[in-house]
Design a protein around this motif. Structure first.
Motif, PDB file in Angstrom:
ATOM      1  N   ASP A 138       4.176  -1.946   4.063  1.00  0.00           N
ATOM      2  CA  ASP A 138       2.741  -1.810   4.350  1.00  0.00           C
ATOM      3  C   ASP A 138       1.991  -2.719   3.381  1.00  0.00           C
ATOM      4  O   ASP A 138       1.630  -2.319   2.277  1.00  0.00           O
ATOM      5  CB  ASP A 138       2.353  -0.326   4.161  1.00  0.00           C
ATOM      6  CG  ASP A 138       0.898  -0.071   4.487  1.00  0.00           C
ATOM      7  OD1 ASP A 138       0.233  -0.980   5.026  1.00  0.00           O
ATOM      8  OD2 ASP A 138       0.422   1.036   4.180  1.00  0.00           O
ATOM      9  N   LEU A 139       1.773  -3.956   3.814  1.00  0.00           N
ATOM     10  CA  LEU A 139       1.270  -4.994   2.905  1.00  0.00           C
ATOM     11  C   LEU A 139      -0.210  -5.259   3.124  1.00  0.00           C
ATOM     12  O   LEU A 139      -0.744  -5.069   4.219  1.00  0.00           O
ATOM     13  CB  LEU A 139       2.056  -6.287   3.136  1.00  0.00           C
ATOM     14  CG  LEU A 139       3.574  -6.177   2.955  1.00  0.00           C
ATOM     15  CD1 LEU A 139       4.260  -7.476   3.369  1.00  0.00           C
ATOM     16  CD2 LEU A 139       3.926  -5.807   1.520  1.00  0.00           C
ATOM     17  N   GLU A 199     -10.745  -1.467   7.894  1.00  0.00           N
ATOM     18  CA  GLU A 199      -9.522  -0.983   7.257  1.00  0.00           C
ATOM     19  C   GLU A 199      -9.534  -1.212   5.748  1.00  0.00           C
ATOM     20  O   GLU A 199      -9.121  -0.329   4.995  1.00  0.00           O
ATOM     21  CB  GLU A 199      -8.280  -1.687   7.846  1.00  0.00           C
ATOM     22  CG  GLU A 199      -7.012  -1.179   7.169  1.00  0.00           C
ATOM     23  CD  GLU A 199      -5.728  -1.845   7.618  1.00  0.00           C
ATOM     24  OE1 GLU A 199      -5.789  -2.818   8.397  1.00  0.00           O
ATOM     25  OE2 GLU A 199      -4.670  -1.377   7.172  1.00  0.00           O
ATOM     26  N   GLU A 200      -9.980  -2.373   5.302  1.00  0.00           N
ATOM     27  CA  GLU A 200      -9.815  -2.718   3.890  1.00  0.00           C
ATOM     28  C   GLU A 200     -11.012  -2.350   3.014  1.00  0.00           C
ATOM     29  O   GLU A 200     -10.857  -2.173   1.818  1.00  0.00           O
ATOM     30  CB  GLU A 200      -9.524  -4.224   3.739  1.00  0.00           C
ATOM     31  CG  GLU A 200      -8.395  -4.744   4.626  1.00  0.00           C
ATOM     32  CD  GLU A 200      -7.052  -4.033   4.399  1.00  0.00           C
ATOM     33  OE1 GLU A 200      -6.895  -3.326   3.387  1.00  0.00           O
ATOM     34  OE2 GLU A 200      -6.167  -4.189   5.264  1.00  0.00           O
ATOM     35  N   LYS A 229       0.856  -1.197   0.000  1.00  0.00           N
ATOM     36  CA  LYS A 229       0.000   0.000   0.000  1.00  0.00           C
ATOM     37  C   LYS A 229       0.888   1.241   0.000  1.00  0.00           C
ATOM     38  O   LYS A 229       1.478   1.577  -1.002  1.00  0.00           O
ATOM     39  CB  LYS A 229      -0.941  -0.039   1.210  1.00  0.00           C
ATOM     40  CG  LYS A 229      -1.997  -1.146   1.119  1.00  0.00           C
ATOM     41  CD  LYS A 229      -2.639  -1.424   2.471  1.00  0.00           C
ATOM     42  CE  LYS A 229      -4.061  -0.958   2.564  1.00  0.00           C
ATOM     43  NZ  LYS A 229      -4.675  -1.234   3.874  1.00  0.00           N
TER      44      LYS A 229
END
Ligand code: IPD
Ligand code: CA
Ligand code: CA
Ligand code: CA
Length: 261
Positions: free
Chosen positions: A42-43, A71-72, A37
């Protein structure tokens, strides 16, 4: 379903199922679709997205009027005063590298108050839970923060952040005889503060889903924290009452002239 008790039953069940699904993905993490990301560390993976979808669908089935912030998959406004804050996998980096420092973190808010929180540690088979005013628990054991009065008497957890600032903080902690750990999951670190394993925790910038459940665990375990707005990223500083002033001082003395955004 209308009240807190029903929502708490649903929350525990949903987080348990989410942990099971996350564990299935953990077992085949090498095959997962992964992308970066904001930076190379930051995966995000298909596991993060799938676990959040499971949680969102289950919340929607149980309490269709409630809002969800994840979050996603972002924010879905509801028609009630209840909102769920969801981090499907907190500690994605640990997860993808085969380490156990990851968790599933879900908090329930009523108006502006966090009223319940769950942090599951699926690889350790643990579910930390708290209800406002009713305590924080791991199974049948009530959680209590440490009774230590000095940072030299235990471990302090730190998150990531500005390299100079975190480096200075860790150096200052070590120089006064303290010790630091970083397990890769802010939510799990906060649960460990609530359980008395860590004396305290600091990270200069965390999102609401990283810390909402963990901060309630700490409060209900007798700990203290600096206020977090829970509607935007902000610092998290929390710990046992006996060491919080020392931790605050340490952070203040290692602050950079420029604020961290
Ligand atoms: C991260 C973890 C990590 C913290 C980062 C968070 P994620 O969350 O909590 O411990 O240092 O600031 O972003 O991205 O793995 O859900
Ligand atoms: Ca993330
Ligand atoms: Ca997170
Ligand atoms: Ca996450």
């Amino acid at each position: 379903m209308t009240g807190l008790e029903d929502r708490c039953d649903a929350g525990a069940r949903i987080v348990g199922h989410a942990g099971d699904l996350a564990l299935d993905y953990f077992a085949r993490r090498a095959e997962l679709d992964v992308s970066a990301k904001a930076n190379p560390q930051d995966l995000v993976s298909e596991a993060d997205r799938a676990v959040e979808l499971l949680i969102r669908d289950a919340i929607h089935d149980a309490v269709p009027c409630d809002g969800i912030i994840g979050e996603e998959h972002g924010c879905a406004a509801g028609d009630s005063d209840w909102n769920w804050i969801v981090d499907p996998i907190d500690g994605t980096s640990s997860f993808l590298h085969g380490l156990r420092g990851w968790s599933v973190s879900v908090a329930l808010r009523h108006g502006t108050r966090t009223v319940a929180g769950w942090v599951a540690d699926p690889s350790g088979g643990r579910l930390y839970r708290a209800v406002a005013g009713q305590g924080a628990w791991l199974g049948d054991s009530r959680l209590r923060v440490s009774e230590a009065r000095l940072l030299e008497d235990g471990l302090t957890a730190v998150g990531s952040g500005h390299p100079d600032r975190m480096g200075a903080l860790i150096a200052a902690l070590l120089s006064r005889g303290g010790a630091f750990q970083r397990n890769g999951s802010a939510a799990l670190s906060l649960a460990h503060v609530a359980a008395g394993h860590y004396l305290g925790f600091y990270e200069p910038r965390l999102s609401p889903w990283d810390c909402a459940a963990g901060l309630l665990l700490i409060e209900e375990a007798g700990g203290v924290s600096d206020p977090h707005p829970l509607d935007r990223p902000a610092p998290v500083l929390a710990g046992a009452p006996g060491v919080i002033a020392e931790l605050r001082n340490l952070v203040a003395t290692t602050e950079l002239a420029e604020p961290v955004d």
